[in-house]
Design a protein around this motif. Structure first.
Motif, PDB file in Angstrom:
ATOM      1  N   ASP A 121       0.818  -1.218   0.000  1.00 25.06           N
ATOM      2  CA  ASP A 121       0.000   0.000   0.000  1.00 25.06           C
ATOM      3  C   ASP A 121       0.852   1.269   0.000  1.00 25.06           C
ATOM      4  OD1 ASP A 121      -2.224  -1.611   0.070  1.00 25.06           O
ATOM      5  OD2 ASP A 121      -2.374  -1.584   2.272  1.00 25.06           O
ATOM      6  N   SER A 122       2.092   1.153   0.435  1.00 25.28           N
ATOM      7  CA  SER A 122       2.974   2.328   0.476  1.00 25.28           C
ATOM      8  C   SER A 122       3.785   2.495  -0.807  1.00 25.28           C
ATOM      9  CB  SER A 122       3.919   2.224   1.679  1.00 25.28           C
ATOM     10  OG  SER A 122       4.727   1.069   1.578  1.00 25.28           O
ATOM     11  N   PHE A 123       3.579   1.602  -1.786  1.00 19.87           N
ATOM     12  CA  PHE A 123       4.319   1.717  -3.048  1.00 19.87           C
ATOM     13  C   PHE A 123       3.797   2.923  -3.841  1.00 19.87           C
ATOM     14  CE2 PHE A 123       5.804  -2.948  -3.771  1.00 19.87           C
ATOM     15  CZ  PHE A 123       6.354  -2.946  -2.501  1.00 19.87           C
ATOM     16  N   ASN A 124       4.686   3.763  -4.261  1.00 20.00           N
ATOM     17  CA  ASN A 124       4.334   4.881  -5.146  1.00 20.00           C
ATOM     18  C   ASN A 124       5.621   5.386  -5.787  1.00 20.00           C
ATOM     19  OD1 ASN A 124       3.298   7.018  -6.531  1.00 20.00           O
ATOM     20  ND2 ASN A 124       2.574   8.149  -4.741  1.00 20.00           N
ATOM     21  N   PHE A 125       5.829   4.970  -7.017  1.00 21.96           N
ATOM     22  CA  PHE A 125       7.066   5.347  -7.695  1.00 21.96           C
ATOM     23  C   PHE A 125       6.880   6.535  -8.643  1.00 21.96           C
ATOM     24  CE2 PHE A 125       8.302   1.140  -6.250  1.00 21.96           C
ATOM     25  CZ  PHE A 125       9.587   1.398  -5.795  1.00 21.96           C
ATOM     26  N   SER A 126       5.913   7.365  -8.327  1.00 24.09           N
ATOM     27  CA  SER A 126       5.863   8.660  -9.010  1.00 24.09           C
ATOM     28  C   SER A 126       7.147   9.411  -8.672  1.00 24.09           C
ATOM     29  CB  SER A 126       4.639   9.456  -8.548  1.00 24.09           C
ATOM     30  OG  SER A 126       3.444   8.756  -8.838  1.00 24.09           O
ATOM     31  N   HIS A 127       7.759   9.989  -9.665  1.00 19.34           N
ATOM     32  CA  HIS A 127       9.075  10.588  -9.425  1.00 19.34           C
ATOM     33  C   HIS A 127       9.282  11.797 -10.324  1.00 19.34           C
ATOM     34  CE1 HIS A 127       9.663   7.834 -12.829  1.00 19.34           C
ATOM     35  NE2 HIS A 127      10.649   8.644 -13.216  1.00 19.34           N
ATOM     36  N   ARG A 128      10.267  12.562  -9.941  1.00 25.73           N
ATOM     37  CA  ARG A 128      10.666  13.750 -10.693  1.00 25.73           C
ATOM     38  C   ARG A 128      12.191  13.766 -10.769  1.00 25.73           C
ATOM     39  NH1 ARG A 128       9.149  17.103  -7.365  1.00 25.73           N
ATOM     40  NH2 ARG A 128       6.960  17.121  -8.022  1.00 25.73           N
ATOM     41  N   ILE A 129      12.723  13.765 -11.989  1.00 28.75           N
ATOM     42  CA  ILE A 129      14.178  13.805 -12.179  1.00 28.75           C
ATOM     43  C   ILE A 129      14.599  15.271 -12.248  1.00 28.75           C
ATOM     44  CG2 ILE A 129      16.108  13.101 -13.639  1.00 28.75           C
ATOM     45  CD1 ILE A 129      14.412  10.779 -14.619  1.00 28.75           C
ATOM     46  N   ASN A 130      15.131  15.767 -11.167  1.00 30.54           N
ATOM     47  CA  ASN A 130      15.581  17.162 -11.147  1.00 30.54           C
ATOM     48  C   ASN A 130      16.833  17.358 -11.997  1.00 30.54           C
ATOM     49  OD1 ASN A 130      13.518  17.813  -9.179  1.00 30.54           O
ATOM     50  ND2 ASN A 130      14.808  16.769  -7.676  1.00 30.54           N
ATOM     51  N   VAL A 180       2.679  -1.270 -15.933  1.00 29.29           N
ATOM     52  CA  VAL A 180       2.164  -1.673 -14.629  1.00 29.29           C
ATOM     53  C   VAL A 180       2.506  -3.147 -14.405  1.00 29.29           C
ATOM     54  CG1 VAL A 180       0.092  -1.936 -13.214  1.00 29.29           C
ATOM     55  CG2 VAL A 180       0.314   0.022 -14.768  1.00 29.29           C
ATOM     56  N   ILE A 181       3.008  -3.468 -13.220  1.00 27.95           N
ATOM     57  CA  ILE A 181       3.353  -4.849 -12.877  1.00 27.95           C
ATOM     58  C   ILE A 181       2.084  -5.556 -12.392  1.00 27.95           C
ATOM     59  CG2 ILE A 181       4.784  -6.339 -11.450  1.00 27.95           C
ATOM     60  CD1 ILE A 181       6.303  -4.683 -13.519  1.00 27.95           C
ATOM     61  N   ASN A 182       1.684  -6.565 -13.136  1.00 27.19           N
ATOM     62  CA  ASN A 182       0.497  -7.355 -12.783  1.00 27.19           C
ATOM     63  C   ASN A 182       0.804  -8.812 -13.126  1.00 27.19           C
ATOM     64  OD1 ASN A 182      -1.992  -8.489 -12.337  1.00 27.19           O
ATOM     65  ND2 ASN A 182      -3.148  -6.950 -13.508  1.00 27.19           N
ATOM     66  N   HIS A 183       1.170  -9.575 -12.122  1.00 31.15           N
ATOM     67  CA  HIS A 183       1.567 -10.963 -12.360  1.00 31.15           C
ATOM     68  C   HIS A 183       0.398 -11.804 -12.868  1.00 31.15           C
ATOM     69  CE1 HIS A 183       5.490 -10.263 -10.548  1.00 31.15           C
ATOM     70  NE2 HIS A 183       4.880  -9.652  -9.532  1.00 31.15           N
ATOM     71  N   ALA A 184      -0.814 -11.481 -12.453  1.00 35.04           N
ATOM     72  CA  ALA A 184      -1.974 -12.246 -12.909  1.00 35.04           C
ATOM     73  C   ALA A 184      -2.209 -12.061 -14.402  1.00 35.04           C
ATOM     74  CB  ALA A 184      -3.218 -11.829 -12.120  1.00 35.04           C
ATOM     75  N   ALA A 185      -1.868 -10.883 -14.922  1.00 31.78           N
ATOM     76  CA  ALA A 185      -2.060 -10.604 -16.351  1.00 31.78           C
ATOM     77  C   ALA A 185      -0.823 -10.935 -17.177  1.00 31.78           C
ATOM     78  CB  ALA A 185      -2.436  -9.142 -16.550  1.00 31.78           C
ATOM     79  N   GLY A 186       0.210 -11.475 -16.558  1.00 38.76           N
ATOM     80  CA  GLY A 186       1.417 -11.848 -17.283  1.00 38.76           C
ATOM     81  C   GLY A 186       2.440 -10.745 -17.406  1.00 38.76           C
ATOM     82  N   SER A 187       2.235  -9.633 -16.719  1.00 43.66           N
ATOM     83  CA  SER A 187       3.197  -8.527 -16.749  1.00 43.66           C
ATOM     84  C   SER A 187       4.086  -8.647 -15.514  1.00 43.66           C
ATOM     85  CB  SER A 187       2.462  -7.179 -16.762  1.00 43.66           C
ATOM     86  OG  SER A 187       3.384  -6.118 -16.735  1.00 43.66           O
ATOM     87  N   HIS A 188       5.221  -9.311 -15.687  1.00 43.10           N
ATOM     88  CA  HIS A 188       6.107  -9.585 -14.561  1.00 43.10           C
ATOM     89  C   HIS A 188       7.213  -8.533 -14.494  1.00 43.10           C
ATOM     90  CE1 HIS A 188       4.073 -13.430 -14.166  1.00 43.10           C
ATOM     91  NE2 HIS A 188       4.314 -13.676 -15.457  1.00 43.10           N
ATOM     92  N   GLY A 189       7.838  -8.467 -13.345  1.00 39.38           N
ATOM     93  CA  GLY A 189       8.928  -7.532 -13.151  1.00 39.38           C
ATOM     94  C   GLY A 189       8.965  -7.029 -11.727  1.00 39.38           C
ATOM     95  N   VAL A 190       9.798  -6.031 -11.501  1.00 36.49           N
ATOM     96  CA  VAL A 190       9.980  -5.435 -10.183  1.00 36.49           C
ATOM     97  C   VAL A 190       9.591  -3.971 -10.267  1.00 36.49           C
ATOM     98  CG1 VAL A 190      11.627  -4.940  -8.335  1.00 36.49           C
ATOM     99  CG2 VAL A 190      11.848  -7.047  -9.674  1.00 36.49           C
ATOM    100  N   SER A 191       8.810  -3.523  -9.312  1.00 34.44           N
ATOM    101  CA  SER A 191       8.416  -2.117  -9.280  1.00 34.44           C
ATOM    102  C   SER A 191       9.626  -1.251  -8.945  1.00 34.44           C
ATOM    103  CB  SER A 191       7.313  -1.902  -8.236  1.00 34.44           C
ATOM    104  OG  SER A 191       6.191  -2.713  -8.520  1.00 34.44           O
ATOM    105  N   GLY A 192       9.713  -0.120  -9.613  1.00 39.51           N
ATOM    106  CA  GLY A 192      10.820   0.779  -9.327  1.00 39.51           C
ATOM    107  C   GLY A 192      11.182   1.637 -10.523  1.00 39.51           C
TER     108      GLY A 192
END
Length: 356
Positions: free
Chosen positions: A187-196, A256-268
């Motif tokens: 629930d604390s995942f949020n990889f919204s980011h800004r590259i300064n 978007v990482i969704n293992h159920a839909a076959g989109s695997h990977g690591v968030s980040g």
């Protein structure tokens, strides 16, 4: 004898004179000629003034060659804001063998992801500059000229290929590294980011890199952002600085990482970069003085010749329109005398005929 030889030499020099002098009695000054001369002198002054600004200006010359430096280390300058708490994320740099080579040198600073009104204005300005840089490439030359040099950060090995920010603090182990992601709630995942700022090589304030100001906002907790970067070594040599920096191009990808839909990977946030084998040498150049003088001579001579021809053509057209040729002003004297003689003979014949 010497006087005769000297006199012959002077006469020979006079015969070689390419600029013969016309006596003033043979020169006729007209109002039209004076007007054309005034216009010509005005154009000369304006063009000479503008040419002086061209002489003062400089331009950037780009040369391409093979990069033969295999021993130097690459510096990474990164300033990125992630919409997560500092204790929930970890960032590190990996080499080709996926071995962690830099983690302790990164500093974490708690900040607010939302921008203040003044910061938002600067962010919009930076976006506008990035858009203009993609269209008008000459703006990059202006940034190169205004750049200044400061002390660079610590270098990293030249074979590093991966910088990423993901969930959990990183821990090294003999076969690579790992992140303690199990201790962080989804629930604390949020990889919204800004590259300064993201640049490679020496830190040069005044130069805007490709990813500076990039902002990504995600509505999903499990989101992967990827940046595939191609780095080109660049040697910058201007009248202000001499520095070894790196330009780069980037290809962005996100999903978007969704293992159920076959989109695997690591968030980040993952930045994978490769170094090009070509090198760019950027040099600031200036017009030499002799070229400036040649261009000035061309301006003066060209305007004199052009205005002279235009004045002659305009005068000819005016004479033609005013029908001055029909008034006999430009008629040949021989033709005029023959015409007068024929008129006299005709008049004499008419008088003789009347008498008889």
């Amino acid at each position: 004898m010497r006087r005769l030889t000297k006199k012959k030499a002077l006469n020979l020099v006079k015969e070689l004179d390419a600029f013969p002098k016309i006596p003033d009695s043979y020169v006729e000054s007209t109002a039209s000629g004076g007007t054309v001369s005034l216009i010509a002198f005005t154009f000369m002054a304006i063009l000479a003034f503008l040419e002086f600004f061209v002489y003062r200006d400089t331009w950037m010359k780009y040369e391409y060659e093979v990069d033969k430096d295999f021993t130097s280390k690459l510096r990474i300058n990164v300033d990125i804001t992630v919409a997560m708490k500092c204790q929930y994320i970890g960032a590190d740099v990996l080499d080709l063998a996926e071995t962690m080579v830099a983690s302790d040198g990164l500093e974490y600073e708690p900040v607010n992801f939302e921008l203040s009104p003044q910061q938002r204005i600067w962010q919009l300005t930076l976006w506008h500059i990035q858009e203009r840089l993609r269209v008008e490439h000459s703006l990059q030359d202006v940034l190169f000229k205004s750049a200044i040099k400061i002390a660079p950060p610590s270098p990293i090995k030249n074979d590093d290929r991966n910088f990423h920010v993901t969930v959990g603090k990183s821990i090294p182990h003999p076969r690579g590294h790992a992140h303690l992601a199990a201790l962080v709630s989804h629930d604390s995942f949020n990889f919204s980011h800004r590259i300064n700022h993201l640049s490679f090589g020496e830190m040069i304030p005044g130069i805007i890199s490709t990813l500076d100001g990039t902002e990504k906002v995600s509505t999903e907790s499990n989101h992967m952002f990827q940046y595939f970067i191609t780095i080109v070594p660049t040697k910058l040599n201007t009248y202000k600085i001499t520095a070894d920096t790196h330009l780069y191009s980037v290809t962005e990808r996100e999903r978007v990482i969704n293992h159920a839909a076959g989109s695997h990977g690591v968030s980040g946030i993952f930045m994978k970069y490769d170094i090009s084998s070509l090198m760019i040498r950027v040099t600031e150049q200036h017009m030499p003085l002799w070229q400036f003088l040649v261009r000035l001579c061309g301006i003066v001579g060209g305007i004199f010749s052009t205005t002279g021809m235009l004045h002659g053509m305009v005068g000819f057209l005016v004479d033609l329109i005013c029908c001055r040729f029909q008034m006999g002003i430009y008629r040949n004297p021989k033709e005029t005398s023959l015409a007068v003689q024929e008129n006299n003979e005709t008049s004499a014949l008419i008088e003789n005929h009347n008498e008889h």
